[in-house]
Design an enzyme around this catalytic site. Structure first.
Site, mmCIF file in Angstrom:
data_model
loop_
_atom_site.group_PDB
_atom_site.id
_atom_site.type_symbol
_atom_site.label_atom_id
_atom_site.label_comp_id
_atom_site.label_asym_id
_atom_site.label_seq_id
_atom_site.Cartn_x
_atom_site.Cartn_y
_atom_site.Cartn_z
ATOM 1 N N ASP A 73 0.825 -1.209 0.000
ATOM 2 C CA ASP A 73 0.000 0.000 0.000
ATOM 3 C C ASP A 73 0.858 1.257 0.000
ATOM 4 O O ASP A 73 2.036 1.236 0.384
ATOM 5 C CB ASP A 73 -0.966 0.011 1.187
ATOM 6 C CG ASP A 73 -0.260 -0.026 2.537
ATOM 7 O OD1 ASP A 73 0.704 -0.803 2.673
ATOM 8 O OD2 ASP A 73 -0.673 0.712 3.465
ATOM 9 N N GLU A 135 0.044 -1.344 5.663
ATOM 10 C CA GLU A 135 1.137 -0.944 6.534
ATOM 11 C C GLU A 135 1.050 0.538 6.865
ATOM 12 O O GLU A 135 1.334 0.951 7.991
ATOM 13 C CB GLU A 135 2.480 -1.259 5.867
ATOM 14 C CG GLU A 135 3.701 -1.035 6.743
ATOM 15 C CD GLU A 135 4.264 0.389 6.700
ATOM 16 O OE1 GLU A 135 5.131 0.710 7.532
ATOM 17 O OE2 GLU A 135 3.826 1.179 5.821
#
Length: 382
Positions: A73, A135
């Site tokens: 991400d 994350e």
């Protein structure tokens, strides 16, 4: 100039994997790439099925070996002024531009570009690949992966988190706890303010107490980190509806970035006790429905690996740098370390470019990462 790693990076950057979006298109691309090279992989989806971690093993089905880990991400681009398309690769003067190029799709591209070399010859130890989601919003997605590996018979012994460190090996970073506080008072006309319970005023008292806690945290210092102490800050606050109404509600978010060996639990407990034992009784003397609640938003542990351990010496050889240090930002490394894998951080690019408009990674850093992965491959076969 076209190269396998450049082409892979271009494809990874084209996926909008902002944390609020699904990462499945990218994950399926990676899974297909691995399958083309004879590598099977496993997906661990979130509860809604909209996101997934990917886990794969190359080499013998035995315990030990090394894991290469990175998140898929990226942070949003809204509110930033870009001179190049954020979700496409732009190459200029030895740099690859695009959102996530340095944090941390550059590392993922290097890992994928190395897969043909990984599978070319048998390895004596396994190489594990772990690509995670979410994350950037608190190391949320990787937890199902660490839970899987913690009890696995073939758990990797060592883990490299490929966050951008300019290929300098990193042994430590702080942990983080993020909390939300909701204060509910009692509204009334401001002309009769003493009859109400002003939620903003009580939130202010809590914030003042938090700042006092922050001052105490600064008294415990560890020169290995910068800043050298745990920090506490309030990041957002909202409350009230109109100036002539005593505000009924106020909400604020705060975070503690704590030294690895100084958990934030005691601070959170003291704040909660202050709210329950001192503030709430005063509030409820005027209105029974008043409340103060705390909600965890995210948390991850710090990382503090022994820089003199054997793994540190090996990583220094592979990346060609023995200048170990710490970083100010957090990673998933502490979670892997808690799951029983000795973990270090080392990856291409600089966080000076991460999260900014016109994010980039240099070709030189990509080349250095590919060299490290080549050295790792040789070690796994030796």
């Amino acid at each position: 100039m076209s190269s396998p790693v450049r082409d892979l990076l271009a494809q990874l950057l084209a996926f909008d994997t902002t944390s609020r979006e699904s990462n499945l298109a990218l994950i399926h691309f990676v899974q297909s790439w691995l399958a083309e090279h004879g590598v099977a992989s496993r997906l661990l989806h979130n509860d809604s099925g909209s996101k997934a971690n990917l886990y794969a093993v190359i080499g013998p089905d035995t315990a030990g070996g090394v894991m290469l880990s990175g998140h898929t991400d990226v942070v949003p681009v809204e509110g930033q002024t870009w001179s190049v398309p954020p979700f496409a690769l732009t190459e200029q003067e030895g740099r690859y531009y695009g959102r996530g190029s340095t944090d941390m799709k550059g590392f993922l591209a290097c890992v994928l570009a190395s897969v043909p070399a990984f599978v070319a010859e048998p390895m004596r130890l396994p190489l594990h690949l772990a690509f995670s989601y979410d994350e950037e919003v608190g190391c949320l997605g990787v937890r199902s992966l660490t839970e899987l590996l913690a009890d696995a018979a073939s758990k990797p012994a060592l883990c490299i988190i490929g966050e951008p460190t300019e290929m300098r090996p990193v042994y430590g970073h702080k942990g983080k706890v993020a909390m939300r506080c909701d204060v509910r008072g009692h509204a009334c006309h401001s002309a009769y303010a003493p009859q109400g319970v002003n939620a903003i005023e009580y939130a202010t008292r809590l914030i003042t107490r938090l700042m006092d806690e922050g001052d105490q945290l600064a008294e415990v210092q560890d020169s290995r980190f910068d800043p050298a102490f745990s920090t506490l800050q309030v990041g957002t606050i909202s409350g009230g509806t109109a100036l002539n109404i005593v505000p009924q509600s106020c909400q604020f978010d705060f975070e503690i970035r704590h030294l690895p060996d100084a958990p934030a639990d005691a601070v959170i407990e003291r704040i909660a006790q202050y709210a329950q034992c001192e503030l709430l009784p005063a509030m409820r003397q005027k209105a029974d429905g008043c409340s103060i609640t705390f909600q965890p938003l995210s948390q991850y542990p710090g990382l503090l690996t022994d820089p003199t351990c054997r793994f540190a010496s090996l990583l220094a050889e592979w990346c060609g740098c023995d200048r170990f240090g710490t970083v100010a930002f957090g990673t998933e490394g502490g979670l892997f370390h808690q799951a029983g894998m000795t973990t270090l951080v080392c990856g291409p690019g600089s966080m000076d470019q991460g999260h900014k408009p016109d994010e980039f990674i240099s070709v030189e850093q990509i080349d250095a990462c590919m060299k490290m992965l080549g050295n790792l491959t040789q070690w796994l076969r030796a």
